[in-house]
Motif scaffolding. Structure first.
Motif, PDB file in Angstrom:
ATOM      1  N   GLY A   1       0.804  -1.213   0.000  1.00 12.65           N
ATOM      2  CA  GLY A   1       0.000   0.000   0.000  1.00 12.65           C
ATOM      3  C   GLY A   1       0.836   1.261   0.000  1.00 12.65           C
ATOM      4  N   LYS A   2       2.153   1.124   0.258  1.00 10.48           N
ATOM      5  CA  LYS A   2       3.004   2.313   0.210  1.00 10.48           C
ATOM      6  C   LYS A   2       3.297   2.635  -1.251  1.00 10.48           C
ATOM      7  N   SER A   3       3.167   3.895  -1.606  1.00 14.01           N
ATOM      8  CA  SER A   3       3.410   4.228  -3.010  1.00 14.01           C
ATOM      9  C   SER A   3       4.906   4.278  -3.328  1.00 14.01           C
ATOM     10  N   TYR A   4       5.723   4.636  -2.303  1.00 13.78           N
ATOM     11  CA  TYR A   4       7.170   4.620  -2.531  1.00 13.78           C
ATOM     12  C   TYR A   4       7.822   3.697  -1.507  1.00 13.78           C
ATOM     13  N   PRO A   5       7.816   2.399  -1.770  1.00  8.41           N
ATOM     14  CA  PRO A   5       8.334   1.472  -0.766  1.00  8.41           C
ATOM     15  C   PRO A   5       9.841   1.626  -0.561  1.00  8.41           C
ATOM     16  N   CYS A   6      10.277   1.372   0.650  1.00 12.82           N
ATOM     17  CA  CYS A   6      11.714   1.363   0.922  1.00 12.82           C
ATOM     18  C   CYS A   6      12.324   0.159   0.212  1.00 12.82           C
ATOM     19  N   SER A   7      13.650   0.084   0.186  1.00 15.97           N
ATOM     20  CA  SER A   7      14.280  -0.981  -0.606  1.00 15.97           C
ATOM     21  C   SER A   7      13.975  -2.355  -0.007  1.00 15.97           C
ATOM     22  N   LEU A   8      13.877  -2.430   1.353  1.00 18.86           N
ATOM     23  CA  LEU A   8      13.557  -3.717   1.982  1.00 18.86           C
ATOM     24  C   LEU A   8      12.149  -4.158   1.572  1.00 18.86           C
ATOM     25  N   CYS A   9      11.189  -3.197   1.604  1.00 21.48           N
ATOM     26  CA  CYS A   9       9.822  -3.503   1.190  1.00 21.48           C
ATOM     27  C   CYS A   9       9.821  -3.997  -0.245  1.00 21.48           C
ATOM     28  N   PHE A  10      10.593  -3.324  -1.055  1.00 18.46           N
ATOM     29  CA  PHE A  10      10.631  -3.660  -2.473  1.00 18.46           C
ATOM     30  C   PHE A  10      11.093  -5.106  -2.667  1.00 18.46           C
ATOM     31  N   ILE A  11      12.167  -5.443  -1.954  1.00 18.08           N
ATOM     32  CA  ILE A  11      12.696  -6.815  -2.064  1.00 18.08           C
ATOM     33  C   ILE A  11      11.653  -7.822  -1.590  1.00 18.08           C
ATOM     34  N   LEU A  12      11.024  -7.520  -0.433  1.00 24.38           N
ATOM     35  CA  LEU A  12      10.077  -8.469   0.150  1.00 24.38           C
ATOM     36  C   LEU A  12       8.817  -8.629  -0.689  1.00 24.38           C
ATOM     37  N   LEU A  13       8.389  -7.535  -1.343  1.00 22.43           N
ATOM     38  CA  LEU A  13       7.141  -7.618  -2.095  1.00 22.43           C
ATOM     39  C   LEU A  13       7.342  -8.140  -3.514  1.00 22.43           C
ATOM     40  N   GLU A  14       8.503  -7.826  -4.092  1.00 24.12           N
ATOM     41  CA  GLU A  14       8.720  -8.219  -5.482  1.00 24.12           C
ATOM     42  C   GLU A  14       9.163  -9.677  -5.603  1.00 24.12           C
ATOM     43  N   SER A  15       9.862 -10.175  -4.580  1.00 24.52           N
ATOM     44  CA  SER A  15      10.306 -11.555  -4.659  1.00 24.52           C
ATOM     45  C   SER A  15       9.434 -12.394  -3.730  1.00 24.52           C
ATOM     46  N   SER A  16       9.544 -13.701  -3.842  1.00 29.03           N
ATOM     47  CA  SER A  16       8.800 -14.554  -2.922  1.00 29.03           C
ATOM     48  C   SER A  16       9.468 -14.491  -1.556  1.00 29.03           C
ATOM     49  N   SER A  17       8.688 -14.791  -0.513  1.00 31.50           N
ATOM     50  CA  SER A  17       9.217 -14.631   0.838  1.00 31.50           C
ATOM     51  C   SER A  17      10.288 -15.668   1.165  1.00 31.50           C
ATOM     52  N   GLY A  18      10.279 -16.785   0.468  1.00 31.02           N
ATOM     53  CA  GLY A  18      11.274 -17.820   0.741  1.00 31.02           C
ATOM     54  C   GLY A  18      10.942 -18.658   1.957  1.00 31.02           C
ATOM     55  N   ILE A  19       9.778 -18.401   2.559  1.00 31.28           N
ATOM     56  CA  ILE A  19       9.352 -19.182   3.722  1.00 31.28           C
ATOM     57  C   ILE A  19       8.499 -20.347   3.244  1.00 31.28           C
ATOM     58  N   SER A  20       8.816 -21.539   3.738  1.00 31.31           N
ATOM     59  CA  SER A  20       8.071 -22.722   3.340  1.00 31.31           C
ATOM     60  C   SER A  20       6.844 -22.907   4.227  1.00 31.31           C
ATOM     61  N   LEU A  21       5.673 -22.835   3.610  1.00 31.44           N
ATOM     62  CA  LEU A  21       4.427 -23.071   4.358  1.00 31.44           C
ATOM     63  C   LEU A  21       4.392 -24.513   4.871  1.00 31.44           C
ATOM     64  N   LYS A  22       4.947 -25.412   4.070  1.00 28.19           N
ATOM     65  CA  LYS A  22       4.953 -26.836   4.470  1.00 28.19           C
ATOM     66  C   LYS A  22       5.684 -27.009   5.791  1.00 28.19           C
ATOM     67  N   THR A  23       6.865 -26.423   5.901  1.00 32.76           N
ATOM     68  CA  THR A  23       7.632 -26.512   7.146  1.00 32.76           C
ATOM     69  C   THR A  23       6.856 -25.881   8.293  1.00 32.76           C
ATOM     70  N   GLN A  24       6.229 -24.738   8.053  1.00 32.22           N
ATOM     71  CA  GLN A  24       5.486 -24.071   9.117  1.00 32.22           C
ATOM     72  C   GLN A  24       4.291 -24.908   9.565  1.00 32.22           C
ATOM     73  N   GLU A  25       3.627 -25.557   8.631  1.00 29.98           N
ATOM     74  CA  GLU A  25       2.492 -26.425   8.992  1.00 29.98           C
ATOM     75  C   GLU A  25       2.974 -27.641   9.777  1.00 29.98           C
ATOM     76  N   LEU A  26       4.122 -28.170   9.379  1.00 30.59           N
ATOM     77  CA  LEU A  26       4.670 -29.312  10.121  1.00 30.59           C
ATOM     78  C   LEU A  26       5.034 -28.905  11.545  1.00 30.59           C
ATOM     79  N   TYR A  27       5.606 -27.702  11.709  1.00 32.31           N
ATOM     80  CA  TYR A  27       5.930 -27.230  13.059  1.00 32.31           C
ATOM     81  C   TYR A  27       4.673 -27.056  13.902  1.00 32.31           C
ATOM     82  N   ALA A  28       3.600 -26.539  13.288  1.00 32.51           N
ATOM     83  CA  ALA A  28       2.341 -26.387  14.024  1.00 32.51           C
ATOM     84  C   ALA A  28       1.849 -27.755  14.508  1.00 32.51           C
ATOM     85  N   LEU A  29       1.991 -28.754  13.642  1.00 35.84           N
ATOM     86  CA  LEU A  29       1.600 -30.120  14.015  1.00 35.84           C
ATOM     87  C   LEU A  29       2.516 -30.667  15.117  1.00 35.84           C
TER      88      LEU A  29
END
Lengths: 10, 232
Positions: free
Chosen positions: B31-59
């Protein structure tokens, strides 16, 4: 010897 | 409680905080019209976090902490259990349901099937356990599953060419937590009478060994002062 199953870690 | 155990728990806690920080940053960037460089990296690329691993940890936490209301160890233990349960389920919720965070999740790269890890761990827990009771089998299952739950994340890291700093720190902190737990077991073995937990030790050792490769690249990237990249 009897082993007590204790889970005191996370 | 010894210093290794405390340090291990704290690095584990920090890894969760790093992940929550990352999710928070992704949320607040949108929603920021001029994102900072960190925002830009995080929004333009995938987060790199595995949902599968997170679901396994929840289990893992859901099956391990069944004793939360039946066996009281200490206030510290109960609070930490609540934190790990709450954080693991909310992280899964964010990645699955939050409209901005979900967009940064790269589903096509995170293809590991839970089933291949959950089923063997369940069978192994039914065969090899300290006591054949419902709670004990599920506790043992959680130990086996935790040992391998990082695999989808490590595979995703290897596929994602671009590992951002926070994801790298997250995996490093998780690995450090496991290594510190091994030191804790060695310490307890020599200082406490009758302290023997073969199942915990072996699965914990397997878990730590899975990080060996990652650690190697993590430390060489630090040493050479270059961005972390795993070989394809």
């Amino acid at each position: 010897p009897h082993i007590t199953v204790e889970h005191d870690e996370l | 409680m010894n210093i290794f155990r405390l340090a291990g728990d704290m690095t584990h806690l920090m890894s969760v905080l790093v992940l929550l920080l990352k999710i928070h940053t992704i949320k607040s960037c949108a929603g920021k019209s001029y994102p900072c460089s960190l925002c830009f990296i995080l929004l333009e690329s995938s987060s790199g976090i595995s949902l599968k691993t997170q679901e396994l940890y929840a289990l893992v936490f859901a099956t391990r902490y069944l004793d939360i209301f039946t066996d009281f160890i200490s206030v510290y233990n109960t609070i930490m259990k609540l934190i790990f349960l709450g954080s693991s389920f909310s992280i899964v919720w964010y990645i699955r349901r939050h409209k901005i965070v979900r967009r940064s999740y790269d589903k096509d790269q995170d293809t590991f099937r839970h089933f291949f890890l959950v089923l063997p761990c369940l069978l192994l827990a039914l065969i090899i356990n300290e006591k054949f009771t419902f709670k004990e089998v599920l506790w043992t299952f959680s130990l086996y599953l935790e040992a391998v739950a990082i695999l989808p994340q490590l595979i995703l890291l290897q596929r994602t060419r671009n590992i951002d700093n926070l994801t790298g720190q997250y995996v490093f902190l998780l690995g450090a937590y496991r290594a510190l737990y091994i030191l804790n077991w060695i310490y307890r073995y020599f200082t406490e009478p009758h302290y023997v937990h073969w199942i915990t030790w072996i699965s914990g050792l397997v878990q730590t060994l899975l990080y060996a490769d990652f650690f190697y690249y993590y430390f060489s990237s630090l040493k050479n002062n270059v961005k972390l990249k795993l070989p394809a």
